[in-house]
Design an enzyme around this catalytic site. Structure first.
Site, PDB file in Angstrom:
ATOM      1  N   SER A 132      -2.030   3.723   3.227  1.00 35.98           N
ATOM      2  CA  SER A 132      -3.217   3.570   4.062  1.00 35.98           C
ATOM      3  C   SER A 132      -3.680   2.124   4.090  1.00 35.98           C
ATOM      4  O   SER A 132      -3.487   1.382   3.118  1.00 35.98           O
ATOM      5  CB  SER A 132      -4.344   4.452   3.507  1.00 35.98           C
ATOM      6  OG  SER A 132      -5.580   4.108   4.072  1.00 35.98           O
ATOM      7  N   TYR A 157     -10.049   7.347  -2.769  1.00 37.61           N
ATOM      8  CA  TYR A 157      -8.954   7.609  -1.827  1.00 37.61           C
ATOM      9  C   TYR A 157      -7.994   6.416  -1.788  1.00 37.61           C
ATOM     10  O   TYR A 157      -6.776   6.574  -1.922  1.00 37.61           O
ATOM     11  CB  TYR A 157      -9.511   7.892  -0.430  1.00 37.61           C
ATOM     12  CG  TYR A 157      -8.453   7.907   0.645  1.00 37.61           C
ATOM     13  CD1 TYR A 157      -7.497   8.925   0.687  1.00 37.61           C
ATOM     14  CD2 TYR A 157      -8.396   6.908   1.607  1.00 37.61           C
ATOM     15  CE1 TYR A 157      -6.508   8.942   1.669  1.00 37.61           C
ATOM     16  CE2 TYR A 157      -7.424   6.918   2.591  1.00 37.61           C
ATOM     17  CZ  TYR A 157      -6.481   7.939   2.624  1.00 37.61           C
ATOM     18  OH  TYR A 157      -5.500   7.941   3.593  1.00 37.61           O
TER      19      TYR A 157
END
Length: 330
Positions: A132, A157
């Site tokens: 990501s 995350y």
């Protein structure tokens, strides 16, 4: 990889990117085995509807299950014996990680570890996995380069995605497992995730509810259209694994559009396509958010001869067309 003779195992196949990649590969004659736990992080009906489309193809097989189930994964690898694995299953979302951290540890760390173990044991020729843009944390150098430091994540995350890259590197180094990391930048498009801005803003605008605009609208995002993302993955698959030589067979790529868009400009485009005005609620930046994302994609272009090019104008037009059809909005 050659179409009909190639078998690809895709995790998170009922998710946004997993669905589009599975459909593309099936259309090209690949055999696809997919796994998804169909959790309720967002509307499971959307996942079921994606699955219905995939199941129409006789070369698609589906297992409902979680990456944390090592025994199930082992059985799938033994029976299917894939030529490549694309790992897209994960607990997504920056803000959700503030209130549900345990989910991220189980799905993103334990699940990925199980997958690495299976890939090692079965000598998988190439593992591609989702990372990501959030791994860049609060980096202020723009655009984000794969050579930049990524050791200051500002959300759990992001930390789990960085951990995935480190785990993949270790397995590449110790066991010569070829791995390719995909740092996705704000992917959007038809069949997208309802928790992402373009989809959630559309829902709010159509229901005459206010939209929350963080950092008082001073956010920029490198919005990347789903077709460009899938094309990038397919080309990296077809290129084969990173070449080992004296280094581990390991590489990461930025998968972005290389054109950051101001949040307010995106909202204006969305309003025009939906033919409705948004009720705007401006708010401060949220914990875990970054003010701007911007992908340096030189390595992707060099290695795949492909440049993501679908503009935000065209992408939002396509999304809204799908959105209106899916929800029967005249």
């Amino acid at each position: 990889m050659q179409g009909t003779s190639s078998k690809v195992f895709i995790t998170g196949c009922a998710g946004f990117i997993g669905f589009h990649l599975s459909k593309r590969l099936l259309d090209e004659g690949f055999t696809v085995l997919g796994i998804d736990n169909m959790n309720n992080y967002y509307d499971p009906i959307l996942k079921e509807d994606r699955l219905k489309i995939l199941k129409k193809n006789p070369h698609f097989s589906f297992i409902r299950g979680s990456m944390e189930n090592l025994e199930l994964l082992e059985k799938m690898f033994e029976q299917f014996n894939p030529d490549a694995v694309v790992h897209l299953a994960a607990q997504a979302g920056v803000r959700y990680s503030l209130t549900n951290p345990q989910t991220y540890i189980q799905s993103n760390l334990v699940g990925f570890f199980n997958l690495l173990e299976c890939c090692k044991k079965h000598k998988i020729p190439h593992l591609l996995y989702a990372s990501s843009s959030s791994v860049y944390g609060g980096n202020e150098k723009i655009p984000f380069s794969i050579d930049d430091r990524t050791d200051h994540p500002i959300s759990l995350y992001a930390a789990t995605k960085k951990a995935n890259e480190l785990m993949a590197y270790t397995y590449s180094h110790l066991f010569q497992l070829p791995t390719t990391g995909l740092r996705f930048f704000t992917v959007y498009g038809p069949w997208g995730r309802p928790d992402m801005a373009i989809f959630s803003f559309s829902n709010a605008i159509m229901n005459k509810q206010p939209i929350q605009i963080y950092n008082y609208g001073n956010m920029k995002r490198d919005f990347t259209y789903i077709d460009d993302v899938v094309e990038s993955i397919v080309r990296l698959m077809n290129n084969g694994p990173p070449k080992g030589d004296s280094q581990p067979p390991y590489k990461v790529y930025n998968i972005g559009n290389h054109k950051p868009v101001q949040l307010n400009d995106m909202i204006k485009l969305l309003e025009d396509q939906l033919e409705r005005r948004a009720i705007k609620n401006y708010m401060p930046i949220q914990p875990g958010d970054v003010p701007e994302t911007f992908a340096d994609i030189n390595d992707l272009i060099q290695d795949t001869q492909f440049t993501p090019s679908i503009s935000i104008e065209e992408g939002i037009k396509n999304f809204v067309k799908w959105y209106k059809e899916y929800y029967n909005i005249s």
